[in-house]
Write an enzyme that holds these catalytic residues in place. Sequence first.
Site, mmCIF file in Angstrom:
data_model
loop_
_atom_site.group_PDB
_atom_site.id
_atom_site.type_symbol
_atom_site.label_atom_id
_atom_site.label_comp_id
_atom_site.label_asym_id
_atom_site.label_seq_id
_atom_site.Cartn_x
_atom_site.Cartn_y
_atom_site.Cartn_z
ATOM 1 N N PRO A 105 0.834 -1.205 0.000
ATOM 2 C CA PRO A 105 0.000 0.000 0.000
ATOM 3 C C PRO A 105 0.870 1.256 0.000
ATOM 4 C CG PRO A 105 -0.489 -1.420 1.902
ATOM 5 C CD PRO A 105 0.692 -2.009 1.220
ATOM 6 N N GLY A 111 7.132 1.375 2.914
ATOM 7 C CA GLY A 111 8.287 1.481 2.015
ATOM 8 C C GLY A 111 7.961 1.288 0.549
ATOM 9 N N ALA A 114 10.429 3.139 -1.934
ATOM 10 C CA ALA A 114 11.782 2.564 -2.008
ATOM 11 C C ALA A 114 11.756 1.202 -2.692
ATOM 12 C CB ALA A 114 12.368 2.429 -0.598
ATOM 13 N N ALA A 115 10.716 0.409 -2.421
ATOM 14 C CA ALA A 115 10.645 -0.919 -3.044
ATOM 15 C C ALA A 115 10.411 -0.804 -4.546
ATOM 16 C CB ALA A 115 9.528 -1.739 -2.395
ATOM 17 N N ASP A 156 14.650 3.211 5.145
ATOM 18 C CA ASP A 156 13.743 2.459 4.268
ATOM 19 C C ASP A 156 14.515 1.761 3.153
ATOM 20 O OD1 ASP A 156 11.784 3.708 5.744
ATOM 21 O OD2 ASP A 156 10.499 4.103 4.012
HETATM 22 O O1 PMV Z 1 6.834 6.451 7.154
HETATM 23 P P1 PMV Z 1 8.017 5.577 6.887
HETATM 24 O O2 PMV Z 1 7.843 4.162 7.234
HETATM 25 O O3 PMV Z 1 8.616 5.812 5.546
HETATM 26 O O4 PMV Z 1 9.133 5.910 7.959
HETATM 27 C C1 PMV Z 1 9.604 7.155 8.195
HETATM 28 C C2 PMV Z 1 10.611 7.035 9.283
HETATM 29 C C3 PMV Z 1 11.038 8.375 9.831
HETATM 30 O O5 PMV Z 1 12.000 8.094 10.839
HETATM 31 C C4 PMV Z 1 9.859 9.115 10.455
HETATM 32 C C5 PMV Z 1 11.658 9.266 8.769
HETATM 33 C C6 PMV Z 1 12.977 8.758 8.247
HETATM 34 O O6 PMV Z 1 13.404 9.290 7.203
HETATM 35 O O7 PMV Z 1 13.626 7.902 8.860
#
Ligand code: PMV
Length: 320
Positions: A105, A111, A114-115, A156
């Site tokens: 999703p 992620g 990135a994936a 990520d």
């Molecule tokens: O929302 P996500 O899973 O992409 O995670 C972000 C994680 C943070 O620490 C809030 C931001 C980051 O760049 O690490």
Amino acid sequence: MTAVRAFTASAPGKIILFGEHAVVYGYPAIAVPLTAVQVTVSAEAAPSGSGITLHAADLGRTLALADLQPADPLYDALAYPIHLALQTLRCPAPDLRLTVRSTIPIASGLGSGAALAAALIRAVWGALGQPLDDDVLNPLVYEVEKRHHGTPSGIDNTTIVYARPVYFVREQPPQTFTVARPFTLLVADSGHSSPTRLTVADVRHRYDADPTGTGAVLARIGAIAEQARQAIEAGEIAALGPLMDENHALLAELTVSSPHLDQLCQAARAAGAQGAKLSGGGRGGNMIALVQEDSADAVAEALRQAGAVRVLTTRVDSPS
Ligand code: PMV
């Protein structure tokens, strides 16, 4: 004209276990791949002169790469990774059809961006017969992440590219670690998407306004991530639950939780989860709950009753 061959590449999702937000400030965080969801990109040769076409199977759309301009909302996600792949290969656009499928999703902290970038770049290199080392891929995916998120920490892309549990400190080489005893997490989607960029910016404002108070919260989150790594390496899974609960409370203090995420965590704990917390940027997206096998079904049901739109189960283990 460059010779191409059929090639299929994939990349998993990811979930942050501990340390989100604090990781932006140099504290450690822990994330694991989420193999229950994946992006897959299949590359095949296309008629001469057709250039690169992208078939987004889930959207039922086919696009010519040449028509995707930087102002297009799909440019960063689809075109930019391909341009980076070709640039690093020093290769003109070959005649290639790329079919993209994803079960991750979007904008929910798993992620997806990135994936997608990792699978696209792998597919382009693979179709051109070039072996691609993860150490080469990781910084390319980080470049794409910067376009999505501004100044991401890099957790990520690192977890997704290497597809293994990662102990991550910004600007340091990623460390993997051993999961002494596997454990099970439920990953529940709140159904609300929330851009990570916004919650990261809000935490930054809080930090600038009160570096001592906010800094102390971030430092405690970092200490929790460190303790969690030690517990995972020692196989002390029972210690993780209270650490998750405390990490969630600290994220709520940073205002990145939401009433719904709080409810989901409470529902999971009441149904027998050993601990629960939001995961990722917050205010929406996903939460995770640590469960034992005999309570997994009851906790999943409680999460659905509390409004989760999807509940995935994942087993955290060292890669074989
Ligand atoms: O929302 P996500 O899973 O992409 O995670 C972000 C994680 C943070 O620490 C809030 C931001 C980051 O760049 O690490």
